[in-house]
Design a protein around this motif. Structure first.
Motif, mmCIF file in Angstrom:
data_model
loop_
_atom_site.group_PDB
_atom_site.id
_atom_site.type_symbol
_atom_site.label_atom_id
_atom_site.label_comp_id
_atom_site.label_asym_id
_atom_site.label_seq_id
_atom_site.Cartn_x
_atom_site.Cartn_y
_atom_site.Cartn_z
ATOM 1 N N GLU A 148 0.825 -1.225 0.000
ATOM 2 C CA GLU A 148 0.000 0.000 0.000
ATOM 3 C C GLU A 148 0.845 1.255 0.000
ATOM 4 O O GLU A 148 0.444 2.288 -0.558
ATOM 5 C CB GLU A 148 -0.923 -0.034 1.226
ATOM 6 N N ASP A 149 2.021 1.228 0.633
ATOM 7 C CA ASP A 149 2.891 2.407 0.654
ATOM 8 C C ASP A 149 3.341 2.773 -0.758
ATOM 9 O O ASP A 149 3.363 3.937 -1.146
ATOM 10 C CB ASP A 149 4.091 2.159 1.573
ATOM 11 N N LEU A 150 3.712 1.764 -1.550
ATOM 12 C CA LEU A 150 4.107 2.028 -2.941
ATOM 13 C C LEU A 150 2.920 2.535 -3.758
ATOM 14 O O LEU A 150 3.051 3.440 -4.591
ATOM 15 C CB LEU A 150 4.678 0.762 -3.573
ATOM 16 N N ALA A 151 1.774 1.955 -3.491
ATOM 17 C CA ALA A 151 0.579 2.397 -4.209
ATOM 18 C C ALA A 151 0.243 3.847 -3.875
ATOM 19 O O ALA A 151 -0.190 4.628 -4.747
ATOM 20 C CB ALA A 151 -0.585 1.484 -3.865
ATOM 21 N N SER A 152 0.482 4.224 -2.578
ATOM 22 C CA SER A 152 0.229 5.612 -2.172
ATOM 23 C C SER A 152 1.186 6.573 -2.868
ATOM 24 O O SER A 152 0.797 7.660 -3.320
ATOM 25 C CB SER A 152 0.356 5.717 -0.648
ATOM 26 N N GLN A 153 2.450 6.181 -2.938
ATOM 27 C CA GLN A 153 3.429 7.027 -3.641
ATOM 28 C C GLN A 153 3.078 7.157 -5.136
ATOM 29 O O GLN A 153 3.207 8.221 -5.731
ATOM 30 C CB GLN A 153 4.820 6.435 -3.462
ATOM 31 N N ALA A 154 2.642 6.055 -5.723
ATOM 32 C CA ALA A 154 2.251 6.073 -7.135
ATOM 33 C C ALA A 154 1.048 7.000 -7.340
ATOM 34 O O ALA A 154 0.956 7.734 -8.342
ATOM 35 C CB ALA A 154 1.951 4.660 -7.614
ATOM 36 N N ALA A 155 0.115 6.953 -6.369
ATOM 37 C CA ALA A 155 -1.063 7.819 -6.468
ATOM 38 C C ALA A 155 -0.665 9.286 -6.435
ATOM 39 O O ALA A 155 -1.249 10.140 -7.138
ATOM 40 C CB ALA A 155 -2.018 7.491 -5.330
ATOM 41 N N GLU A 156 0.318 9.640 -5.591
ATOM 42 C CA GLU A 156 0.793 11.035 -5.527
ATOM 43 C C GLU A 156 1.390 11.463 -6.864
ATOM 44 O O GLU A 156 1.108 12.560 -7.368
ATOM 45 C CB GLU A 156 1.836 11.152 -4.413
ATOM 46 N N THR A 157 2.202 10.587 -7.444
ATOM 47 C CA THR A 157 2.809 10.900 -8.747
ATOM 48 C C THR A 157 1.734 11.022 -9.821
ATOM 49 O O THR A 157 1.786 11.911 -10.693
ATOM 50 C CB THR A 157 3.823 9.815 -9.139
ATOM 51 N N ILE A 158 0.756 10.126 -9.767
ATOM 52 C CA ILE A 158 -0.329 10.177 -10.755
ATOM 53 C C ILE A 158 -1.106 11.481 -10.651
ATOM 54 O O ILE A 158 -1.485 12.092 -11.669
ATOM 55 C CB ILE A 158 -1.265 8.961 -10.559
ATOM 56 N N SER A 159 -1.338 11.943 -9.410
ATOM 57 C CA SER A 159 -2.083 13.201 -9.233
ATOM 58 C C SER A 159 -1.310 14.379 -9.846
ATOM 59 O O SER A 159 -1.907 15.290 -10.442
ATOM 60 C CB SER A 159 -2.352 13.439 -7.750
ATOM 61 N N GLN A 160 0.007 14.367 -9.683
ATOM 62 C CA GLN A 160 0.821 15.436 -10.282
ATOM 63 C C GLN A 160 0.763 15.371 -11.814
ATOM 64 O O GLN A 160 0.657 16.399 -12.497
ATOM 65 C CB GLN A 160 2.269 15.309 -9.801
#
Length: 234
Positions: free
Chosen positions: A84-96
């Motif tokens: 989930e931590d990697l998925a959260s980081q990916a979500a932040e990058t996706i939002s940018q």
């Protein structure tokens, strides 16, 4: 009074300027047409530049959307594996990336609007330029035709008129001289004939040109003989 003088001065300047422009209208038109053609060419290049910017933004948008799709796929895989931590980081990058994607889409829309506006302006400018070029060709053709048809400076026309008058005077003098020579020839011929006829008459050849005393006396005697009474014979 001063106001009137200033008005008169401005009027004379305006008249002089208009006269100068009229006298140099064709060269002025040629330069204006060159400037207009340069302006249209700059507009054409400006449209090409804006189109190129828009195409670059479209390429950027495709790259961003590809990155978003790839990260979403990887984030889903991370969640399925419990990262989930990697998925959260990916979500932040996706939002940018999505924010960048929205900005790029807005830029593409702006460029497209500008391209449409510039294309319309370019079409109108090119149409106007072609119409002006046709008018310029017509004006130049009329100018050449006027010069070929005899539109020339007044001094040149005066020279031609003077030459015509000189030619007329010369022809009159020549005609008069010929008539005088013909008359003299006739007089000379008549005089020679009269002299010769008189000489022949004096020599007894033909009738006398003028009556002489002997001829008059002979004529009188003939008349007297005719008028005398005839005597009857004894």
């Amino acid at each position: 009074m001063f106001k009137h003088l200033m008005t008169l001065t401005r009027g004379r300047v305006t008249d002089s300027s208009e006269a100068f422009l009229d006298a140099h209208a064709l060269p002025l038109l040629r330069q204006q047409m060159r400037d207009a053609a340069i302006g249209v060419e700059k507009s054409r290049r400006a449209v090409a530049v804006v189109i190129a910017y828009g195409e670059r933004e479209k390429t950027q948008l495709a790259r961003i959307e590809s990155q978003i799709d790839d990260l979403e796929s990887r984030a889903l895989s991370a969640l399925s594996q419990g990262h989930e931590d990697l998925a959260s980081q990916a979500a932040e990058t996706i939002s940018q990336l999505e924010a960048e994607r929205d900005t790029t889409r807005a830029a593409i829309t702006t460029y497209q609007t500008q391209v449409n506006r510039l294309k319309q302006t370019l079409i109108e400018s090119e149409t106007c330029l072609r119409a002006l070029q046709r008018g310029q060709h017509l004006a130049e053709a009329n100018d050449k035709a006027n010069r070929l048809n005899g539109t020339m400076p007044s001094a040149q026309l005066n020279d031609l008129r003077d030459a015509q008058n000189t030619l007329k005077r010369l022809q009159l003098r020549q005609d008069h001289a010929q008539e005088t020579a013909n008359a003299l020839e006739k007089l000379s011929g008549n005089s020679s004939a009269d002299v010769m006829a008189k000489r022949l008459a004096e020599a007894g050849c033909g009738e006398a040109d003028q009556p002489n005393a002997a001829a008059v006396l002979a004529r009188l005697k003939a008349k007297a003989a005719q008028s005398a009474p005839q005597q009857s014979p004894k």
